[in-house]
Design an enzyme around this catalytic site. Structure first.
Site, PDB file in Angstrom:
ATOM      1  N   HIS A 102      -8.853  -1.634  -8.871  1.00  0.00           N
ATOM      2  CA  HIS A 102      -8.438  -1.809  -7.473  1.00  0.00           C
ATOM      3  C   HIS A 102      -9.646  -1.643  -6.542  1.00  0.00           C
ATOM      4  CE1 HIS A 102      -5.455  -1.216  -4.085  1.00  0.00           C
ATOM      5  NE2 HIS A 102      -6.551  -0.697  -3.560  1.00  0.00           N
ATOM      6  N   GLU A 103     -10.429  -0.589  -6.767  1.00  0.00           N
ATOM      7  CA  GLU A 103     -11.604  -0.337  -5.911  1.00  0.00           C
ATOM      8  C   GLU A 103     -12.687  -1.395  -6.141  1.00  0.00           C
ATOM      9  OE1 GLU A 103     -11.093   1.701  -3.632  1.00  0.00           O
ATOM     10  OE2 GLU A 103      -9.360   2.673  -4.528  1.00  0.00           O
ATOM     11  N   HIS A 106     -12.093  -4.280  -4.071  1.00  0.00           N
ATOM     12  CA  HIS A 106     -12.549  -4.071  -2.685  1.00  0.00           C
ATOM     13  C   HIS A 106     -14.025  -4.420  -2.543  1.00  0.00           C
ATOM     14  CE1 HIS A 106      -9.277  -2.333  -0.390  1.00  0.00           C
ATOM     15  NE2 HIS A 106      -8.982  -1.483  -1.365  1.00  0.00           N
TER      16      HIS A 106
END
Ligand SMILES: [Zn+2]
Length: 114
Positions: A102-103, A106
């Site tokens: 998920h990060e 980003h």
């Protein structure tokens, strides 16, 4: 910072989310200050994704109240640097692998609902 991350029930944060355009993330799957381990990864590169995938409901500190089921590989192997700049290899599984991916998205400018 990770303190405000904890205050809002977060377990991970990438630098671009707080207006810092570097390839850095910090996360703690325990989600509680003082528990678990804070993992800092600088310039992470994934060199292996597992073939096995699973679905998990994700949310994001940048989009409070929005959740979505996301299909991702179960485990990832990563080359990165730690906070002191030393080269490290990390193998992540379960929630750590989920938060990392998920990060990592980003860092590429990809959001979980994409
Ligand atoms: Zn997020």
């Amino acid at each position: 910072d990770l303190v405000s991350c904890y205050r809002t029930d977060g377990i991970g944060l990438s630098a671009p989310q707080v207006g810092v355009n570097v390839q850095l993330m910090v996360f703690n799957p325990a989600g509680v200050k003082g528990e678990g381990e804070e993992i800092v990864l600088v310039n992470p590169v994934v060199y292996k994704f597992s073939k096995r995938l699973s679905v998990y409901e994700e949310g994001c500190l940048s989009f409070p109240g929005i959740y979505a089921n996301v299909l991702r590989p179960d485990t990832v192997k990563i080359d990165a640097q730690d906070a002191s700049g030393a080269k490290i290899k990390v193998k992540l599984s379960e929630l750590s692998a989920r938060v990392f991916q998920h990060e990592f998205d980003h860092l590429q400018g990809i959001l979980f609902f994409d």
